[in-house]
Each structure stands twice: as C-alpha cells, then as structure tokens.
Design a protein around this motif. Structure first.
Motif, PDB file in Angstrom:
ATOM      1  N   ASP A  27       0.820  -1.211   0.000  1.00  0.00           N
ATOM      2  CA  ASP A  27       0.000   0.000   0.000  1.00  0.00           C
ATOM      3  C   ASP A  27       0.855   1.262   0.000  1.00  0.00           C
ATOM      4  N   GLU A  28       1.966   1.217   0.738  1.00  0.00           N
ATOM      5  CA  GLU A  28       2.870   2.372   0.753  1.00  0.00           C
ATOM      6  C   GLU A  28       3.472   2.613  -0.633  1.00  0.00           C
TER       7      GLU A  28
ATOM      8  N   LYS B 118       0.974   4.269  -2.897  1.00  0.00           N
ATOM      9  CA  LYS B 118       0.887   5.707  -2.601  1.00  0.00           C
ATOM     10  C   LYS B 118       2.042   6.463  -3.237  1.00  0.00           C
TER      11      LYS B 118
END
Length: 371
Positions: free
Chosen positions: A181-182, A185
């Motif tokens: 998820d990082e 982003k």
C-alpha cells in the motif's frame, strides 16, 4: 491416484499443496512442484465435429510439437476434463467454460511454461491480458500479499539497448506484504508513475474450513499465469473463477457494445470507438506508431500509417495474433490518444492485449474509455 473427474483433481491438488506446506513448515524448503494455472482463450469451433473430439484432436496435434517431452492426451469420465500426460508430469485442462480454459499443473515450471508457450503458438488459441486496473481490482477477492512492478521501455530504447540488454526489463521490483500500500501511494505521487507497470498482484485468502486453518497465496500475472502456494485448491480455483468471470464480462461488453455494424432496418451504424488516453508527456508519435503497428510482439498489429499531418494518422491494421478471425481494426492515433474502431465479429481480446501491453511498455497510466 487415478483422476476421473474435476472432484478427483481438486483432491489431488489439495494433497500436493498440503504436503508442500507441511514440508516448508518442517524443513523450510520451497517445493519445486508448486501449483501453476494458466487461463487461455479458445476459438476451436467446427459444427461438423463433436467438441470433445475436436479437443482431443487439437491436443494430439499439439503434442507433436512438444519436442522436449512425450505427451499423450487422455479423456476422463468428466466431459470437461482432459489430462495431457507424460513421464515428467501431468497437465490438467478444464474446459468447463467453452471459451476460456483453465490449465493446471504441478509439473516443474520448465515443463508447464513450455506447454503454455507452445499452446499459444497454435492457431485459435490466445492468452488473456490483464490491464493494471483489472489486476488492482482483484484485491476484493483476498488480502493483498504482494505486488510486482516492471516496465520494458520501448519509446526510448535504442540500438545499443538491443545489443546489450535484449528482451530485458528496464525496471523490475517485487514488493511483499507490509509495503504494498505504501508503494502504491508513492507511485500515485511519483513522476515515474507512467513507467511503473504493475505486472503482478499477489493475494492471500486465509480462513477456516471445517474447523481447520486453510489458505492460498496466489501470484496473478498480467498474462494469465497464476501460481499458488498454500493448502486449499478450492480457494485457488475460487480466485481463478472470479478472474475469469470478470474478464469474460469485460470482453463480451467490448464485443457487444462497441463493435461497429450496419443496421439495415434503420440505415444506421451501431457501435462506438474505444479510446485509450495517454498521460505520458514525452511520447514520440512516429516511434509509437512504428512500435504498435510493426507486426511484432507483443502487440501483433500490422498496418501502414496514413499520415494526415505530423501529429495525426489513421491506420487500418491487421491483427496477426490468434483468435481475431482475420478482421482488421481501424485506428486513429495522436501522441495524446488512440481510438480503435472494432468491426462486428472481431475479438475483444485484441483490445485487452493492446491496453495491457501499452501499460507494460508505453504508458502505465493510460486509461481506456468508451461512451
């Protein structure tokens, strides 16, 4: 274990998955016989022959081209299940879906990949192509366990690249678990996002079955190969089922809603163009047209551009890949967008292949839109 039907096949794969899991728990050794599945698109049709006979005949002829190993195609008691068998492993072919077949094997990847690649060289067979939004949309069928990012730069590649780094990715990253998820982003806010082609999504589905812990971790690639590790073939097949259900829905939607056709009763033309918008700012249109319509892999489109001016051209392209019934596709292209006019009866898989490979080698942020 003799396998007579799909239920027997599930039991067979469950046993192998559990043995691999148990061995890893005890010895920390990864198995060489991991579960591998492939989804392919079939266009084998002959109204004069029984479908089962056609399938057996097709794989009998295919086996003549599998020079490395001797294979024999076997019918089972299930009309939808066939086994291509050799001394080095078995390939299970599930034809329950008439258009899209599922192929499973725990033979070494060297064998199953070779079978898959040889299969795709045959007339009337194609692989499925999963664009980036499709891959990311699969997260609703399991928790994200990993992600792969690669990009093969075509627009800026020169002769020196071919001499030194033939067929190699310009960029290649694998991310596991906590950082997926990082990384997404970071990609969304990065100037490099147009060359960050997501080529794989890994899902984990852990839950309890009959009071026992069971799980599957599936690595799903953009070209339709799915590798599974865990203890439950049923969970693996559930993920394949949803990939196939959603993919077939999208392909049929393209073919039914967007294909152009003349309606005699109303003297009108039905259909809509499909537009792929480029977000990458440094696209060289001359080079882009050459890449897309040279007839080479991975796009398999050949056509002579009709340049209206230096910023716009039209092309009637022949789809050289299997499955498109020898139809041509009309294109309009600039360095900002590409429009495709799909004729009635053409295969929607051609559009999926086009968009997916644009994501992997031209512009990972390109978007396909209709009406």
């Amino acid at each position: 274990m003799k396998i007579n039907n799909l239920s027997d096949m599930v039991t067979f794969f469950d046993e192998i998955l559990y043995k691999n899991h148990d061995r890893f728990q005890k010895e920390k050794l990864n198995a060489t016989n991991q579960l591998k599945s492939y989804i392919v698109e079939n266009h084998i049709h002959n109204h004069e022959k029984n479908m089962s006979d056609l399938i057996v005949e097709f794989f009998h002829n295919l086996n003549k081209d599998l020079k490395k190993w001797d294979f024999k195609i076997i019918r089972t008691q299930d009309e939808h299940l066939y086994i291509n068998e050799s001394a080095h492993g078995k390939i299970f072919i599930d034809t329950s879906n008439k258009r899209f077949w599922k192929i499973h094997s725990v033979a070494k990847a060297e064998i199953s990949d070779y079978f898959h690649q040889t299969l795709l060289k045959k007339r009337n067979l194609d692989q499925i192509w999963l664009p980036i939004p499709f891959l990311l949309g699969l997260k609703k069928y399991g928790s994200t366990y990993g992600m792969g990012i690669s990009f093969t730069e075509h627009l800026k590649k020169d002769e020196l690249d071919d001499k030194l780094f033939e067929n190699q990715d310009t960029l290649n990253i694998n991310i596991r678990r906590l950082y997926v998820d990082e990384m997404l982003k970071l990609l969304n806010n990065s100037s490099l996002r147009s060359v960050m082609g997501i080529n794989k999504i890994s899902l984990i589905d852990p839950s309890k079955e009959d009071g026992e812990e069971s799980y599957i971790i599936d690595d799903i690639t953009y070209y339709g190969k799915i590798t599974g590790r865990g203890t439950s073939f049923t969970k693996h097949d559930y993920i394949l089922y949803n990939i196939l259900k959603n993919y077939e829905k999208q392909i049929l939607h393209i073919e039914k809603q967007y294909s152009f056709d003349f309606e005699e009763y109303t003297n009108t033309i039905k259909g809509f163009p499909i537009e792929i918008t480029f977000n990458r700012q440094d696209i060289d249109l001359q080079k882009l047209v050459k890449i897309l319509f040279s007839g080479k892999k991975p796009f398999h489109l050949w056509g002579i551009p009709d340049w209206k001016n230096e910023n716009f051209c039209k092309i009637t392209a022949i789809d050289l890949h299997n499955g498109n019934y020898a139809n041509s596709i009309d294109f309009e292209i600039t360095n900002k967008f590409l429009r495709a006019f799909l004729p009635q009866g053409a295969c929607g898989n051609s559009i999926a292949r086009l968009l997916t490979n644009i994501h992997q080698s031209i512009d990972a942020t390109s978007v396909m839109e209709g009406v």
